[in-house]
Enzyme design. Structure first.
Site, PDB file in Angstrom:
ATOM      1  N   GLY A  20      48.980  38.889  44.866  1.00 39.09           N
ATOM      2  CA  GLY A  20      50.248  39.457  45.317  1.00 39.09           C
ATOM      3  C   GLY A  20      50.246  39.811  46.781  1.00 39.09           C
ATOM      4  N   CYS A  47      41.905  38.062  39.902  1.00 37.99           N
ATOM      5  CA  CYS A  47      42.099  36.758  39.270  1.00 37.99           C
ATOM      6  C   CYS A  47      41.063  35.746  39.723  1.00 37.99           C
ATOM      7  CB  CYS A  47      43.504  36.230  39.556  1.00 37.99           C
ATOM      8  SG  CYS A  47      43.823  34.618  38.801  1.00 37.99           S
ATOM      9  N   CYS A  52      40.905  35.676  35.893  1.00 38.12           N
ATOM     10  CA  CYS A  52      41.374  34.431  35.266  1.00 38.12           C
ATOM     11  C   CYS A  52      40.553  33.198  35.618  1.00 38.12           C
ATOM     12  CB  CYS A  52      42.833  34.158  35.640  1.00 38.12           C
ATOM     13  SG  CYS A  52      43.694  35.404  36.562  1.00 38.12           S
ATOM     14  N   LYS A  55      36.860  33.303  34.291  1.00 43.09           N
ATOM     15  CA  LYS A  55      36.978  33.363  32.829  1.00 43.09           C
ATOM     16  C   LYS A  55      37.346  31.996  32.274  1.00 43.09           C
ATOM     17  CE  LYS A  55      40.768  34.950  31.381  1.00 43.09           C
ATOM     18  NZ  LYS A  55      41.872  35.913  31.274  1.00 43.09           N
ATOM     19  N   TYR A 181      43.752  40.972  25.146  1.00 46.36           N
ATOM     20  CA  TYR A 181      43.467  39.575  25.489  1.00 46.36           C
ATOM     21  C   TYR A 181      42.092  39.409  26.118  1.00 46.36           C
ATOM     22  CZ  TYR A 181      44.670  40.450  30.418  1.00 46.36           C
ATOM     23  OH  TYR A 181      44.694  40.916  31.708  1.00 46.36           O
ATOM     24  N   GLU A 185      39.232  37.024  24.396  1.00 46.84           N
ATOM     25  CA  GLU A 185      38.781  35.901  25.225  1.00 46.84           C
ATOM     26  C   GLU A 185      37.269  35.907  25.371  1.00 46.84           C
ATOM     27  OE1 GLU A 185      42.711  35.156  28.060  1.00 46.84           O
ATOM     28  OE2 GLU A 185      41.176  36.585  28.697  1.00 46.84           O
ATOM     29  N   ARG A 208      47.680  43.680  20.119  1.00 44.83           N
ATOM     30  CA  ARG A 208      48.883  44.494  19.975  1.00 44.83           C
ATOM     31  C   ARG A 208      49.934  44.053  21.000  1.00 44.83           C
ATOM     32  NH1 ARG A 208      50.490  49.323  22.448  1.00 44.83           N
ATOM     33  NH2 ARG A 208      48.483  49.447  23.525  1.00 44.83           N
ATOM     34  N   HIS A 442      55.049  11.462  20.045  1.00 42.01           N
ATOM     35  CA  HIS A 442      54.140  11.293  18.913  1.00 42.01           C
ATOM     36  C   HIS A 442      52.972  10.380  19.270  1.00 42.01           C
ATOM     37  CE1 HIS A 442      53.076  11.082  14.659  1.00 42.01           C
ATOM     38  NE2 HIS A 442      52.932   9.769  14.805  1.00 42.01           N
ATOM     39  N   GLU A 447      54.982  17.985  19.554  1.00 38.52           N
ATOM     40  CA  GLU A 447      56.173  17.463  18.883  1.00 38.52           C
ATOM     41  C   GLU A 447      56.632  18.364  17.743  1.00 38.52           C
ATOM     42  OE1 GLU A 447      55.782  13.908  16.331  1.00 38.52           O
ATOM     43  OE2 GLU A 447      53.601  14.113  16.606  1.00 38.52           O
TER      44      GLU A 447
END
Length: 462
Positions: A20, A47, A52, A55, A181, A185, A208, A442, A447
């Site tokens: 940010g 991050c 992120c 990880k 999370y 993870e 949650r 497909h 799909e």
């Protein structure tokens, strides 16, 4: 007589070199502002450095054990594979260093003054860093979040997501505390790399805030993969034994004691506002220490702003980036800009992964009188030959009255990649008829979202 405006060293000073803050600095400089940025660790933020990016690299690594096993079902004969944690961490560190350097290079190329050191506020227009005072017309707080750990006996023996990326060796027995999370993870990562993993969570189900079907589906998948999941349990204390192992006393049924090699706390993150001098200059903070801001990132003190996790709102890297760009345009562009966060997709890189956008079933039912639920659980084509007992979940939540798709959820291989595309449709207000009219690709798992036909209608009780 004309009133002279005060002179500042910079028009914008950014504290925090994460996603940010870096985006705000670069956009502001591109709009002609004089900008400086300070970071007290490494540029790139949570991050890139210990979130992120590393990880996701470890998630890739953890998948190979199953990939090697699955290959046999497709005719491959492989030599026994061996894994080296130190080699993985060395490769990860090399990539993180490259990315961190790239962040700095881009800032310098954007004509932003790059500083290293811990900065704190002296007043609404002055920052102290490395023993000097720097003034700015606007100051942006973009310091992100930090792991929360409770004050229990022996907590000093535990680690968090900050330290797990730099362990010298892979612990063989790991207790993960938490059900969010980050917890699920790392449970998947460490289990996939060969550790014996136990996850304990004080709540009734992991994740949650996510859709209940998604939560239950992942819980079952984790158990199938050999992860022990203890719900309604918490840690009372941690003791270090003479051999270096950790003895963990758990609350709840039977007051179990576990002996493990490592305890990883993943009990949430809190805004990283300690030591910044915010309260001292009158910046309003919420109960978690987050900077209170309006829709434009403005705090209660004119000239002091905040974006990203430090505001204790939506703690996602792309959200911080959007907020940083919007703030820069508001301060130095032609018109004020709000970050549009009405439909934010999210992913959990668990194993299997989760992709989700829009409302959960519970949220949709609380906001609409009647909703239609379309869902399917199936074995992916890959596992018809691999023989693995892993199933995929797809789910659409539709407003019965308007037929607008309110939420899309998936647990299964490539779920984050698939949901990113669906997020466009959900944000644009696509209806179930729009999904039905789209030709299926497909064979693919994706799909299923355009071939769902069986529905369950639920009505709100009020």
């Amino acid at each position: 007589m004309t009133k002279q405006m005060p002179s500042y060293d910079y028009q914008l000073f950014v504290i925090g070199g994460g996603s940010g803050g870096v985006r705000a600095a670069r956009v502001a400089s591109g709009l002609g502002a004089r900008v400086a940025i300070a970071e007290n660790f490494r540029y790139g933020g949570t991050c890139v450095i210990r979130g992120c990016v590393p990880k996701k690299l470890l998630v890739y690594a953890a998948h190979f054990a199953e990939d090697f096993a699955d290959a046999m079902g497709f005719g491959w004969t492989l030599q026994p594979a061996a894994f080296s944690w130190p080699k993985l961490i060395e490769a990860k560190n090399k990539e993180i260093s490259r990315l961190s350097g790239l962040y700095e290079t881009k800032l310098v190329n954007s004509k932003v003054a790059v500083m290293h050191g811990a900065a704190h506020l002296v007043d609404a227009h002055t920052v102290a860093i490395n023993g000097q005072h720097v003034t700015a017309e606007h100051i942006l707080i973009a310091t992100g979040g930090t792991p929360f750990v409770p004050p229990i006996a022996g907590i000093e023996h535990a680690i968090t997501s900050n330290e797990v990326f730099d362990l010298p060796q892979l612990p063989q027995r790991v207790l993960i505390v938490g059900g969010g999370y980050i917890a699920v993870e790392f449970a998947g990562i460490l289990n996939g790399l060969g550790a014996q993993v136990t996850l304990c969570y004080r709540g009734e189900q992991v994740l949650r805030g996510f859709d209940d079907d998604v939560r239950a589906h992942l819980h079952d998948a984790m158990i199938k993969k050999g992860i022990t999941v203890l719900l309604h349990r918490d840690v009372a204390s941690i003791d270090k034994l003479a051999n270096g192992s950790l003895s963990v006393a758990l609350t709840g049924a039977q007051n179990t004691k576990l002996v493990v090699d490592s305890v990883l706390y993943a009990t949430g993150r809190i805004p990283n506002t300690q030591g910044l001098g915010l309260a001292e200059v009158g910046v309003a903070l919420d109960e978690a220490g987050g900077v209170k801001v309006d829709a434009y990132g403005q705090s209660n003190i004119p000239g002091i702003h905040a974006v990203g996790d430090v505001t204790n709102r939506i703690a996602l890297t792309p959200v911080a980036i959007r907020e940083g760009a919007a703030l820069a345009n508001t301060l130095f562009g032609a018109t004020p800009v709000q970050a549009d966060l009405t439909t934010v997709p999210s992913a959990v890189f668990s194993q299997p992964p989760i992709g989700t956008v829009g409302l959960t079933e519970a949220q949709a039912l609380s906001q609409n009188r009647e909703i239609d639920i379309y869902s399917a659980r199936f074995r992916s084509m890959r596992h018809t030959l691999s023989g693995r007992d892993e199933r995929t979940l797809v789910k659409l939540i539709v407003d019965t009255a308007s037929q607008r798709v309110l939420g899309a959820h998936m647990v299964g291989a490539d779920a984050p990649e698939i949901i990113q595309g669906l997020a466009i449709a959900v944000r644009m207000g696509a209806t179930k008829a729009d999904f039905d009219a789209t030709v299926a690709l497909h064979p693919s798992a994706a799909e299923e979202f355009v071939t769902l036909r069986d529905k369950v209608t639920r009505k709100r009780n009020d």
